[in-house]
Scaffold this motif. Structure first.
Motif, PDB file in Angstrom:
ATOM      1  N   LYS A  31       0.828  -1.220   0.000  1.00 42.50           N
ATOM      2  CA  LYS A  31       0.000   0.000   0.000  1.00 42.50           C
ATOM      3  C   LYS A  31       0.854   1.259   0.000  1.00 42.50           C
ATOM      4  O   LYS A  31       0.634   2.155  -0.797  1.00 42.50           O
ATOM      5  CB  LYS A  31      -0.872   0.069   1.260  1.00 42.50           C
ATOM      6  CG  LYS A  31      -2.022  -0.861   1.313  1.00 42.50           C
ATOM      7  CD  LYS A  31      -2.718  -0.740   2.652  1.00 42.50           C
ATOM      8  CE  LYS A  31      -1.858  -1.140   3.843  1.00 42.50           C
ATOM      9  NZ  LYS A  31      -1.316  -2.484   3.833  1.00 42.50           N
ATOM     10  N   THR A  33       3.989   1.675  -0.726  1.00 39.25           N
ATOM     11  CA  THR A  33       4.782   1.763  -1.958  1.00 39.25           C
ATOM     12  C   THR A  33       3.906   2.298  -3.090  1.00 39.25           C
ATOM     13  O   THR A  33       4.315   3.190  -3.839  1.00 39.25           O
ATOM     14  CB  THR A  33       5.330   0.361  -2.328  1.00 39.25           C
ATOM     15  OG1 THR A  33       6.058  -0.138  -1.209  1.00 39.25           O
ATOM     16  CG2 THR A  33       6.215   0.404  -3.548  1.00 39.25           C
ATOM     17  N   ASP A 223       9.693  -6.201  -8.076  1.00 40.76           N
ATOM     18  CA  ASP A 223      10.933  -5.574  -8.531  1.00 40.76           C
ATOM     19  C   ASP A 223      11.735  -5.174  -7.300  1.00 40.76           C
ATOM     20  O   ASP A 223      11.269  -4.378  -6.481  1.00 40.76           O
ATOM     21  CB  ASP A 223      10.576  -4.338  -9.375  1.00 40.76           C
ATOM     22  CG  ASP A 223      11.802  -3.618  -9.924  1.00 40.76           C
ATOM     23  OD1 ASP A 223      12.915  -3.839  -9.403  1.00 40.76           O
ATOM     24  OD2 ASP A 223      11.646  -2.838 -10.872  1.00 40.76           O
TER      25      ASP A 223
HETATM   26  N1  LIG Z   1       6.276  -4.396  -6.532  1.00 38.37           N
HETATM   27  C1  LIG Z   1       7.124  -4.668  -5.550  1.00 38.37           C
HETATM   28  N2  LIG Z   1       8.246  -5.408  -5.772  1.00 38.37           N
HETATM   29  C2  LIG Z   1       9.105  -5.692  -4.786  1.00 38.37           C
HETATM   30  N3  LIG Z   1       8.957  -5.285  -3.511  1.00 38.37           N
HETATM   31  C3  LIG Z   1       7.875  -4.545  -3.223  1.00 38.37           C
HETATM   32  C4  LIG Z   1       6.903  -4.196  -4.217  1.00 38.37           C
HETATM   33  N4  LIG Z   1       5.927  -3.449  -3.613  1.00 38.37           N
HETATM   34  C5  LIG Z   1       6.283  -3.352  -2.310  1.00 38.37           C
HETATM   35  N5  LIG Z   1       7.452  -3.993  -2.077  1.00 38.37           N
HETATM   36  C6  LIG Z   1       8.161  -4.121  -0.792  1.00 38.37           C
HETATM   37  O1  LIG Z   1       7.330  -4.872   0.102  1.00 38.37           O
HETATM   38  C7  LIG Z   1       7.458  -4.369   1.427  1.00 38.37           C
HETATM   39  C8  LIG Z   1       6.083  -3.968   1.938  1.00 38.37           C
HETATM   40  O2  LIG Z   1       5.638  -2.860   1.176  1.00 38.37           O
HETATM   41  P1  LIG Z   1       4.812  -1.673   1.829  1.00 38.37           P
HETATM   42  O3  LIG Z   1       5.444  -1.199   3.078  1.00 38.37           O
HETATM   43  O4  LIG Z   1       4.553  -0.698   0.746  1.00 38.37           O
HETATM   44  O5  LIG Z   1       3.474  -2.494   2.166  1.00 38.37           O
HETATM   45  P2  LIG Z   1       2.222  -2.014   3.031  1.00 38.37           P
HETATM   46  O6  LIG Z   1       1.034  -2.703   2.466  1.00 38.37           O
HETATM   47  O7  LIG Z   1       2.188  -0.539   3.090  1.00 38.37           O
HETATM   48  O8  LIG Z   1       2.583  -2.600   4.444  1.00 38.37           O
HETATM   49  P3  LIG Z   1       1.793  -2.321   5.832  1.00 38.37           P
HETATM   50  O9  LIG Z   1       0.565  -3.175   5.755  1.00 38.37           O
HETATM   51  O10 LIG Z   1       2.768  -2.753   6.872  1.00 38.37           O
HETATM   52  O11 LIG Z   1       1.465  -0.865   5.864  1.00 38.37           O
HETATM   53  C9  LIG Z   1       8.455  -3.217   1.358  1.00 38.37           C
HETATM   54  O12 LIG Z   1       9.733  -3.675   1.696  1.00 38.37           O
HETATM   55  C10 LIG Z   1       8.398  -2.784  -0.100  1.00 38.37           C
HETATM   56  O13 LIG Z   1       9.607  -2.199  -0.537  1.00 38.37           O
END
Ligand SMILES: Nc1ncnc2c1ncn2[C@@H]1O[C@H](COP(=O)(O)OP(=O)(O)OP(=O)(O)O)[C@@H](O)[C@H]1O
Ligand SMILES: [Mg+2]
Length: 264
Positions: A31, A33, A223
């Protein structure tokens, strides 16, 4: 169930044209990201964009944008967001300045009032898009955002290709429908890249969207540079503009803009 915005919030949001809340049923699906890179992409495309981090327990937008040490300016009741670029402005509870290493244990009502107050205090001015990053699930923060924000343009649901993610997306779609806010659609993140190894699969997001009868907004490939960019504080779309992931994000930004503003 819609409680509705206060007069102060209506006033604060009066210059904001479209508001998007990024949500997911499950944690760690990307989310933040997606929120950061969607905001950066829309800003690069010439739109005026605000990014609000509504995740009290794990606010990491500030880290992803390299502004953890910055603090808000303005008065206590009129907070000026931090400018990342002329078109991109950020407000995060992390920037209010509590100790990052302290685990926050806030009760529901306290969280609700903090988010509500935060929504009311940030002075956005004129924006084309306000993107709101929320914590996973359908807790107090997401509920507050859906209940109090006037004219929420829609909820963007982030999912991963796995079957289990379909179930989680269903919860988010149900939640949005109960809250009476539009679902912009489902984005599938971390899907197998076109010419890369087969890891998480592909297609779960599309199937979930079909089953739940909501738009499918596209896939974002797995990625490693997403992790690196998140850690170094530069959005991936800025550091790796030619990657498949950056191109997919540009597509997502265009699709989202077209959906919210069909005439443009
Ligand atoms: N498309 C992608 N490819 C590789 N890694 C990714 C990708 N999208 C997100 N990530 C990685 O996955 C991890 C989790 O991403 P992120 O923090 O954006 O998730 P989130 O849903 O916001 O997590 P939370 O629920 O804890 O808020 C991070 O280390 C991020 O860099
Ligand atoms: Mg997050």
């Amino acid at each position: 169930m819609k409680i509705g915005p206060s007069e102060k919030l209506k006033e604060r949001m009066s210059g904001v044209r479209h508001t998007i809340a990024v949500m997911s049923g499950k944690g760690g699906v990307g989310k933040s990201t997606v929120a950061v890179n969607l905001a950066a992409t829309l800003a690069e495309q010439g739109h005026r964009v605000g990014l609000l981090d509504a995740d009290i327990h794990g606010p990491n937008i500030a880290k992803m944008l390299g502004i953890e040490e910055r603090r808000f300016t303005g008065s206590e009741e009129a907070i000026e967001p931090v400018d990342i670029s002329p078109n991109l402005h950020v407000a995060s509870v992390a920037l209010v300045g509590y100790d990052r290493d302290t685990a926050l244990i806030w009760r529901g009502p306290m969280k609700l009032s903090i988010i509500k107050q935060f929504l009311e205090d940030v002075v956005w001015g004129e924006l084309d898009y306000l993107i709101i990053d929320t914590p996973p699930g359908t807790g107090d923060e997401s509920m507050t955002v859906c209940q109090f924000l006037p004219d929420l343009g829609g909820v963007m649901i982030v999912s991963t290709p796995q079957e289990v993610a379909i179930l989680d997306s269903r919860k988010s779609v149900d939640f949005a429908r109960k809250m009476n806010v539009p679902v912009l659609g489902i984005v599938e993140n971390m899907s197998d890249p076109e010419n890369g190894p087969r890891l998480f699969g592909q297609g779960g997001g599309r199937r979930a969207a079909e089953e739940l009868d909501v738009p499918f907004l596209g896939s974002l490939p797995l990625d490693a540079s997403a992790v690196e960019s998140g850690d170094t504080g530069t959005p991936l779309v800025t550091s790796h503009p030619d990657s498949e992931l950056a191109r997919s994000l540009a597509h997502l930004a265009e699709r989202t803009a077209a959906q919210l503003e069909p005439a443009s």
